[in-house]
Design a protein around this motif. Structure first.
Motif: not given
Ligand code: SF4
Length: 429
Positions: A2, A6, A33, A67
């Protein structure tokens, strides 16, 4: 993963003229996210969403959720929280540009298109950094019975080695010193080219060969994350041993030490196979450290299974472990398995695992006091402004005196003692 995604989103924003604000309260657009791996991560995300939903009542801005949680819940998210403007799932990231354009023009975009296949971003560079993630594959098809990842991230997709090498060059040109090759299961990397197949060790060889031939010497350390024991092999071990670029640390996730539970988890290896892999790794790669994830309280777990896990941890002599207790994830097979372990029992077992890991970490670190190692200086120490925080190749933290101008550079230090799980050290010429 993640974090890398990002960073890629931030680049996309910058390309379209958006800038990040330090205070989300002043933003025209807020992106959350999300992660779905644990229920606690989802609960935290709902808390954040509620916070921004309340803020939207005071002033307008676009609220975007992306996400794994966005992929898992899709429209349900907007039904539960109408203040969310866009839900962008894992397979809709290519449409992110359209979402940004719509938000900038104040228009609404009614549907966000799904892409037929997962698309890697062209760059995951975080401006100003000296360490970077570099995703090489995405998704997972191991279907561990407790895990939601295969459902929200989809089948395994490997990234074109040409784009991996191109990004490596770009990262080196931008001053990156350490790269972590990233994927849910990096060891199952596979790319077909000209009738042949490039697997993970072959990719590592290509990466090392490219950096060597380039000869810039900017990227000095390469790590990779995460390795599944069923795919991790001797060729990878030999490459770590033979090439100074590869850090002598492997996160080789065991999850549990009982064969009965490993089978119920669908982990595809036994404790004996796992331990012999760790033994082989330590024999082939002198000085390597091994870390793991340990999951306690899986359905049907007995005291004997706990003892097996503690025993496996001792034998593997982990330098650290990420430890957690089982929480059912709806839609996974384990959620409906019989003999769910009561919460209090899970917590008590987890506490024993954590206590043992503390001992193991201390033992493996104590053995290194007095030795000299190289560290990459990551930051100024949080406790003292005249001290630096560095990380060794073996993924251990070191504090030593030095000026903040050294952050982002390598230093050679002598380990002089231990404070908690951090070495004290002095720099040596
Ligand atoms: S290997 Fe297992 S635990 Fe890891 S992401 Fe895949 S399914 Fe989940």
């Amino acid at each position: 993963m993640n974090k890398a995604e990002s960073a890629a989103l931030e680049l996309l924003f910058a390309e379209r003229g958006w800038t990040a604000t330090a205070e989300a309260e002043h933003a025209d657009l807020v992106v959350i996210n999300t992660c779905s791996v644990r229920i606690t991560a989802e609960n935290r995300a709902w808390g954040r969403i509620a916070h921004y939903a309340a803020l939207k009542k005071r002033r307008p801005f676009a609220l975007v959720v992306t996400g794994c949680m966005a992929e898992r819940l899709k429209r349900e998210m907007r039904e539960r929280q109408p203040a969310i403007d866009y839900v962008v799932g894992t397979f809709q990231k290519q449409a992110f540009g359209l979402v940004l354009d719509a938000a900038a023009s104040g228009k609404r975009l009614d549907e966000v298109e799904e892409s037929p296949a997962y698309a890697f971003a062209s760059s995951y560079y975080e401006p100003g950094g000296f360490r970077s993630f570099l995703p090489i594959m995405h998704g997972c098809e191991n279907f561990c019975t407790y895990c939601i990842v295969p459902y929200v991230r989809g089948r395994e997709v490997s990234r074109d080695p040409g784009t991996i090498i191109a990004e490596l060059a770009e990262l080196e040109d931008r001053g990156i010193r350490e790269v972590t090759l990233l994927g849910q299961n990096v060891s199952s990397y596979r790319w077909k080219e000209e009738g042949a197949e490039l697997d993970f060790p072959a990719l590592l060889e290509r990466v090392a060969g490219f950096l060597e031939k380039r000869g810039k010497g900017g990227i000095r350390w390469i790590r990779f994350l995460t390795s599944h024991p069923k795919d991790f092999d001797s060729r990878t071990m030999d490459l770590i041993a033979s090439h100074p670029l590869f850090c002598r640390h492997v996160h080789l996730v065991a999850q549990h030490g009982s064969n009965r539970i490993l089978a119920a988890m669908n982990r595809k290896y036994t404790r004996e196979a796992y331990l012999s892999l760790v033994d082989e790794l330590k024999a082939r790669v002198p000085g390597v450290t091994v870390s793991s994830d340990i999951l306690m309280g899986f359905p049907g777990e007995t005291e004997n299974d706990v003892e097996d896990t503690l025993d496996l941890m001792r034998r593997a002599a982990y330098v650290y472990s990420y430890t957690y207790h089982y929480n059912p994830r709806s839609g996974t097979p384990a959620a409906t398995m019989p003999d769910q372990v009561p919460d209090a029992v899970k917590k008590e077992r987890l506490a024993r695992v954590i206590a043992l890991q503390r001992e193991l970490s201390r033992e493996s670190m104590k053995a290194l006091v007095g030795s000299e190692v190289e560290v990459l200086v990551e930051d100024v120490s949080k406790k003292r402004a005249d001290e630096l925080l560095g990380r060794t190749q073996q993924d251990m933290m070191v504090v030593f005196p030095g000026p903040s101008s050294r952050v982002g550079s390598f230093a050679r230090v002598r380990l002089s003692g231990l404070r908690g799980n951090t070495f004290r050290a002095v720099e040596v010429p």
